[in-house]
Design an enzyme around this catalytic site. Sequence first.
Site, PDB file in Angstrom:
ATOM      1  N   CYS A 130       0.904  -1.110  -0.041  1.00 33.71           N
ATOM      2  CA  CYS A 130      -0.046   0.072   0.004  1.00 33.71           C
ATOM      3  C   CYS A 130       1.047   1.452   0.120  1.00 33.71           C
ATOM      4  O   CYS A 130       0.603   2.218  -0.687  1.00 33.71           O
ATOM      5  CB  CYS A 130      -0.974   0.025   1.191  1.00 33.71           C
ATOM      6  SG  CYS A 130      -0.222  -0.317   2.711  1.00 33.71           S
ATOM      7  N   HIS A 243      -2.788   6.821   4.406  1.00 27.91           N
ATOM      8  CA  HIS A 243      -1.374   6.654   4.557  1.00 27.91           C
ATOM      9  C   HIS A 243      -1.129   7.996   4.061  1.00 27.91           C
ATOM     10  O   HIS A 243      -1.519   8.529   2.759  1.00 27.91           O
ATOM     11  CB  HIS A 243      -0.732   5.616   3.646  1.00 27.91           C
ATOM     12  CG  HIS A 243      -0.856   4.310   4.464  1.00 27.91           C
ATOM     13  ND1 HIS A 243      -1.543   3.848   5.534  1.00 27.91           N
ATOM     14  CD2 HIS A 243      -0.472   3.019   3.840  1.00 27.91           C
ATOM     15  CE1 HIS A 243      -1.568   2.510   5.643  1.00 27.91           C
ATOM     16  NE2 HIS A 243      -0.785   2.147   5.040  1.00 27.91           N
TER      17      HIS A 243
END
Length: 340
Positions: A130, A243
Amino acid sequence: MGYRVVVAGATGNVGREMLNILAERQFPVDEIAALASRKSLGTEVSFGDKTLKTQDLDTFDFKGWDIALFAIGSEATKKYAPGAAKAGCLVIDNSSLYRYDHDVPLIVPEVNADAIEGYAKRMIIANPNCSTAQMVVALKPLHDRAKIKRVVVSTYQSVSGAGKGGMDELWDQTKGMYVPGQEKAPSTFQKQIAFNVIPQIDVFLEDGSTKEEWKMVAETKKIIDKSIKVTATCVRVPVFVGHSEAVNIETEEFLDEDEARDILREAPGIMVVDKREPGGYTTPVECVGDFATFISRIRQDSTIENGLNFWCVSDNLRKGAALNAVQIAELYGSRVLKKG
């Protein structure tokens, strides 16, 4: 004609998001199967306005199915992916199991779509980590213009990257800080995550880096250019979803911050939000549920000859996992199967 699609791990965070995104993007599905382990058998999951009951992954026959999106972790993938691939069903794997296999393409469609041609060797395509996925979307157009020599990245990664257990732990620990008797000791994470940051994601390696940091290095080289030097520090922060990354790049050719901003504005999958005023940037809270990777704080690095800094934010359950997998499925459909 549409496609026959399987989502394995349909009851997990990423599996549910895969189903949501398939529906949102109106992926041409003729038939869809939601698979789970026996302990979750019969659990209902949503697919658009439909409700699906999960089927048993252990006994499922992949023959005749076109694409399987796997979100079941490396151990289970190792057990089930080869059988699905042998049955002629393309496996798009979200685990780390096949990412570094030379015979398995590692794909971010905005970056290296042509790598899809390598699918036939194993009938498996790997989805990147990710934290890597959102970064390479931003790096590629800048690399095409000025050739990136070196990347220094510090990540601020949400707890959803550790699954439902990570999200529950943040919630429980935060609540426990205020409610006597409900204190929660660390179990998913190495230290307290509530009101704290943890500079460790995954296990430590011999050189002192963590496996998450190593992944960012190895995957960036495989996806973009093996000559790029990458150093990463990956940190878990008390954010539920999204994130963030502070990225510093050094290029072979000089790249002005204004030109970099223009390049990124035109690049696929990117949204530039970069106003030099209070709040003129994107934070994780604002990116949740969005398909884009958001870039802010683009500025020259005056400490080196050809340097730039930028801030990169994305919904890790989407671009970092489920969305990228669905985009790979779309790419495979349009370039290989050509049914939808």
